[in-house]
Design a protein around this motif. Sequence first.
Motif, short mmCIF file in Angstrom:
data_model
loop_
_atom_site.label_atom_id
_atom_site.label_comp_id
_atom_site.label_asym_id
_atom_site.label_seq_id
_atom_site.Cartn_x
_atom_site.Cartn_y
_atom_site.Cartn_z
N GLY A 10 0.80 -1.22 0.00
CA GLY A 10 0.00 0.00 0.00
C GLY A 10 0.83 1.27 0.00
O GLY A 10 0.46 2.28 -0.57
N CYS A 11 1.96 1.23 0.67
CA CYS A 11 2.84 2.39 0.64
C CYS A 11 4.25 1.88 0.94
O CYS A 11 4.43 0.74 1.37
CB CYS A 11 2.40 3.45 1.63
SG CYS A 11 3.00 3.22 3.31
N LEU A 13 6.21 1.95 3.24
CA LEU A 13 6.55 1.46 4.56
C LEU A 13 6.67 -0.07 4.54
O LEU A 13 7.47 -0.65 5.24
CB LEU A 13 5.46 1.89 5.55
CG LEU A 13 5.91 2.24 6.95
CD1 LEU A 13 6.87 3.40 6.94
CD2 LEU A 13 4.69 2.60 7.80
N GLY A 14 5.84 -0.70 3.70
CA GLY A 14 5.92 -2.14 3.51
C GLY A 14 5.71 -2.94 4.79
O GLY A 14 6.55 -3.74 5.17
N ASN A 33 -0.40 -4.66 10.33
CA ASN A 33 -0.57 -3.47 9.49
C ASN A 33 -0.58 -2.21 10.34
O ASN A 33 -1.05 -2.22 11.47
CB ASN A 33 -1.86 -3.57 8.68
CG ASN A 33 -3.07 -3.90 9.52
OD1 ASN A 33 -3.05 -4.87 10.28
ND2 ASN A 33 -4.09 -3.08 9.43
N THR A 34 -0.06 -1.15 9.78
CA THR A 34 0.01 0.12 10.50
C THR A 34 -1.27 0.93 10.30
O THR A 34 -1.65 1.74 11.13
CB THR A 34 1.21 0.95 10.01
OG1 THR A 34 2.37 0.13 10.14
CG2 THR A 34 1.43 2.23 10.81
N CYS A 35 -1.90 0.73 9.14
CA CYS A 35 -3.10 1.52 8.86
C CYS A 35 -4.14 0.62 8.20
O CYS A 35 -3.83 -0.50 7.81
CB CYS A 35 -2.74 2.73 7.99
SG CYS A 35 -2.53 2.32 6.25
N ARG A 37 -5.40 0.52 5.37
CA ARG A 37 -5.13 0.11 3.99
C ARG A 37 -4.47 -1.27 3.96
O ARG A 37 -4.66 -2.03 3.02
CB ARG A 37 -4.19 1.11 3.31
CG ARG A 37 -4.82 2.45 3.01
CD ARG A 37 -3.76 3.46 2.59
NE ARG A 37 -2.94 2.97 1.48
CZ ARG A 37 -3.12 3.33 0.22
NH1 ARG A 37 -4.06 4.18 -0.10
NH2 ARG A 37 -2.34 2.84 -0.73
#
Lengths: 122, 446
Positions: A10-11, A13-14, A33-35, A37
């Motif tokens: 998604g971004c 940051l992976g 996951n951090t967010c 998404r």
Amino acid sequence: MSKRQLICIGCPLGCQMEAEQNEDGEIVSIKGNTCPRGDAYARKELTCPTRIVTSTVRVEGGMRHMVSVKTKEDVPKGKIFDCMGEIRKLAVAAPIAVGDVILPDIAGTGVALVATGNVDAR
Amino acid sequence: MRQYDIVIIGAGPAGLAAAVAAFDDGARRILILERDREPGGILNQCIHNGFGLHTFKEELTGPEYADRFIKQVRERGIECRLNTMVMDIGVDSGRDANATREPSARPMKYVTAMSRADGMYQVAARTVILAMGCRERPRGALNIPGYRPAGIYSAGTAQRLVNMQGYLPGRRVVILGSGDIGLIMARRMTLEGAKVLVVAELMPYSGGLKRNIVQCLDDYGISLKLSHTVVDISGKERVESVTLAQVDENRRPIAGTEETYECDTLLLSVGLLPENELSAGLGVELSPVTSGPIVNESLETNVGGVFACGNVLHVHDLVDFVSEEAALAGKNAAAYVKRMEAAEGDAKEAEIEIEIKPLSGVRYTVPSHVRLARMQPEQVVRFRVGDVYKNCFIRAYLNGRQIASKKRPVMAPGEMEQLKLKKEQLLECVEPGTSSYCLEIRVEEK
Ligand code: SF4
């Protein structure tokens, strides 16, 4: 129960995620996951993986030979090479601007192919 | 001679963002010099998506990301001269734009440029922002034995050929180096019908972003061989095969592990280097670790009024952070001009300087020192680590006191890290009578 390691694309940051699926393939949990998404990506990746396809299309009468393009939305992973097959056959006339629709529906995906660059007419 | 408040060298993502931010902070006489025939820099050939999630909250391709900034520059009417090569930047300490002050306090800079249309000319600048970007590490530095046949390209050159010229440089490809451009090109050439046989990486970890391994290699079944290198290239006219071997912990090839791949093309993606010939000529002090300028909290180099941002400062993996960093350089250049106009003295009084020391695992930091008086309430410190770390902490200490701590599940040399410092906290640690401090940033296991 089976576990699968996934890396969110998604971004940049992976985030490294772990998804748990039960015997029926249903997703029981997603961790790492951090967010949100990342959660959405993992669910999609396990059921129907998709990607945005980016490439270039030949330009006639332009200041440059090629214009960059992308599928406006992501398309099923299995359709990537079908999209490329169509992209390779295309040629467009300058001028072209970012966002111009080059093909309304690529490879039967229902997704449009749009220009991502500008090429002025010669 | 035309006089400018801010001359920006390079119209890539850094130069464009710096110009916009400087303008929005009140600077007007801004000039951008760009050697290419269009602005946008390297983004024009980075046609893949993944740009802009931080800046625009949507995922854009490189050209689209550039386009947004180009539009912002045009809307503001900022002057941008294309096809212009900057030959030299000099400082004249004898002359001063602000004649009321002693001559050497804020000396003018003179930028010598050349273009086919205007020939060679000079402009005077109160401040200069270095935004020249980086270039690929050349093959010469690699020491690969064998012939030098055709068919060996740097990944960036191949990217330019495929994406800008529409020319596919080969059909069976081996890639050495797992930097992001190499990974992106593995996918790109596969999509264009080439067969990418393998990506070999000398180090035991990838030099690129994880997401690129997933969507450029894994998606297409391309294998990544870590701790491998090229030991032989054969073919006299054109590459015919490339031999890889595994390397030991000292990065020396292990006999008996050789594997030969028949191919017509070898792409090299072995790292990027900031392009600092101009900076060095100007007397800007460079870091031996990054090859970029050493800067303070304002991204100002040791030459007063000369700022640096983007890949010329240190190689980034995310353009969003380039834009963020460049905007800071632009704002600071604008503030410098304002101070110059107000004939305001530099905050010399009791100036407290904090040197940032990268330790245990941290290779360098940008900035490398902070003047407390000029520091924003929050200061982003960017850096890279020298190895792969799992479940570790990034911590900052000032005067033995821990002032920042951040847990990181995974850190790798291929991904830039950042830590935010709070001015409040730094102020708490300073003691009367002491004006220089050392702030340590280190990786800790627990
Ligand atoms: S989970 Fe969110 S933060 Fe993590 S990689 Fe995916 S999009 Fe980025």
